[in-house]
Design an enzyme around this catalytic site. Structure first.
Site, PDB file in Angstrom:
ATOM      1  CE  LYS A 119      -4.064  -2.062   2.159  1.00  0.00           C
ATOM      2  NZ  LYS A 119      -5.089  -1.884   3.209  1.00  0.00           N
ATOM      3  CE1 TYR A 161      -9.503  -2.610   0.143  1.00  0.00           C
ATOM      4  CE2 TYR A 161      -8.627  -0.676  -0.959  1.00  0.00           C
ATOM      5  CZ  TYR A 161      -8.425  -1.824  -0.203  1.00  0.00           C
ATOM      6  OH  TYR A 161      -7.161  -2.179   0.191  1.00  0.00           O
ATOM      7  CG  ASN A 218      -3.809  -2.271   6.618  1.00  0.00           C
ATOM      8  OD1 ASN A 218      -3.657  -1.838   5.478  1.00  0.00           O
ATOM      9  ND2 ASN A 218      -4.788  -3.085   6.948  1.00  0.00           N
ATOM     10  CG  HIS A 252      -5.690  -5.860  -0.234  1.00  0.00           C
ATOM     11  ND1 HIS A 252      -6.877  -5.848   0.462  1.00  0.00           N
ATOM     12  CD2 HIS A 252      -5.883  -6.694  -1.289  1.00  0.00           C
ATOM     13  CE1 HIS A 252      -7.755  -6.628  -0.161  1.00  0.00           C
ATOM     14  NE2 HIS A 252      -7.166  -7.159  -1.229  1.00  0.00           N
ATOM     15  CD  GLU A 273      -9.094  -8.641  -3.769  1.00  0.00           C
ATOM     16  OE1 GLU A 273      -7.959  -9.019  -3.395  1.00  0.00           O
ATOM     17  OE2 GLU A 273      -9.974  -8.259  -2.972  1.00  0.00           O
TER      18      GLU A 273
HETATM   19  P1  CMP Z   1      -7.519  -4.297   3.492  1.00  0.00           P
HETATM   20  O1  CMP Z   1      -7.050  -5.660   3.859  1.00  0.00           O
HETATM   21  O2  CMP Z   1      -6.952  -3.676   2.280  1.00  0.00           O
HETATM   22  O3  CMP Z   1      -9.118  -4.305   3.364  1.00  0.00           O
HETATM   23  C1  CMP Z   1      -9.911  -3.182   3.618  1.00  0.00           C
HETATM   24  C2  CMP Z   1      -9.135  -2.050   4.196  1.00  0.00           C
HETATM   25  O4  CMP Z   1      -9.913  -1.085   4.865  1.00  0.00           O
HETATM   26  C3  CMP Z   1      -8.208  -2.576   5.285  1.00  0.00           C
HETATM   27  O5  CMP Z   1      -7.180  -3.336   4.729  1.00  0.00           O
HETATM   28  C4  CMP Z   1      -7.801  -1.287   5.969  1.00  0.00           C
HETATM   29  O6  CMP Z   1      -6.816  -0.564   5.225  1.00  0.00           O
HETATM   30  C5  CMP Z   1      -9.113  -0.526   5.904  1.00  0.00           C
HETATM   31  N1  CMP Z   1      -9.857  -0.643   7.156  1.00  0.00           N
HETATM   32  C6  CMP Z   1     -10.466  -1.735   7.644  1.00  0.00           C
HETATM   33  N2  CMP Z   1     -11.076  -1.464   8.815  1.00  0.00           N
HETATM   34  C7  CMP Z   1     -10.822  -0.163   9.062  1.00  0.00           C
HETATM   35  C8  CMP Z   1     -11.183   0.716  10.112  1.00  0.00           C
HETATM   36  N3  CMP Z   1     -11.929   0.303  11.148  1.00  0.00           N
HETATM   37  N4  CMP Z   1     -10.757   1.985  10.044  1.00  0.00           N
HETATM   38  C9  CMP Z   1     -10.020   2.412   8.983  1.00  0.00           C
HETATM   39  N5  CMP Z   1      -9.662   1.613   7.964  1.00  0.00           N
HETATM   40  C10 CMP Z   1     -10.051   0.349   8.007  1.00  0.00           C
END
Ligand code: CMP
Length: 139
Positions: free
Chosen positions: A9, A49, A112, A115, A126
């Site tokens: 990311k 998303y 984070n 993904h 995807e």
């Molecule tokens: P990802 O695995 O890419 O799937 C959805 C993304 O949404 C997740 O990683 C995070 O980057 C984001 N995400 C999921 N939950 C939250 C949350 N509670 N607050 C902010 N971002 C979130």
């Protein structure tokens, strides 16, 4: 062998950690079949998303995912989907197991680092979102 999609990311790319994340994936036993540096536009991020459209964090997630370049990757391994989810750890780095990619490199639940597809069905969708079959290369 199975395939899954990962995205290094924008937070990890901007922090100069893309290489460390890629090394961690290779060390964990994944083979890279396709990889690209790209920047999502808002339409692409919303489509990728789409399942999270109604979530309170959706706009912020789209804003983050379009904030800079990211690295989508097609990874291959036996049981690639569960293996990758184990390798990256929980969504929230505070809850991610020690030694996982998110425990090592993620900043927050949103920023984070990486993904990973959550099912074989979503992995197929995807992978196709970023790559065509002719992009997938064997070693
Ligand atoms: P990802 O695995 O890419 O799937 C959805 C993304 O949404 C997740 O990683 C995070 O980057 C984001 N995400 C999921 N939950 C939250 C949350 N509670 N607050 C902010 N971002 C979130």
């Amino acid at each position: 062998m199975n395939r899954t999609l990962a995205i290094i990311k924008p937070d990890a790319v901007a922090a100069g950690k893309a290489g460390l994340v890629l090394a961690h994936l290779e060390k964990s036993g994944f083979t890279v079949r396709a990889m690209r540096l790209t920047r999502l536009n808002p339409e692409q991020a919303r489509a990728f998303y789409a399942v999270h459209t109604e979530r309170p964090f959706f706009q912020s997630l789209v804003s983050f995912m379009t904030s800079g370049p990211c690295v989508p990757l097609v990874l291959e391994a036996d049981g690639a989907v569960p293996k990758l989810r184990q390798t990256i750890g929980a969504t929230d780095p505070a809850e991610a197991a020690e030694g996982t990619i998110r425990a090592l490199y993620a900043e927050s639940k949103e920023r984070n680092a990486i993904h990973a597809s959550d099912s074989d069905e979503n992995a197929d969708r995807e992978v196709a979102f970023f790559f065509s079959e002719s992009d997938l290369l064997a070693l």
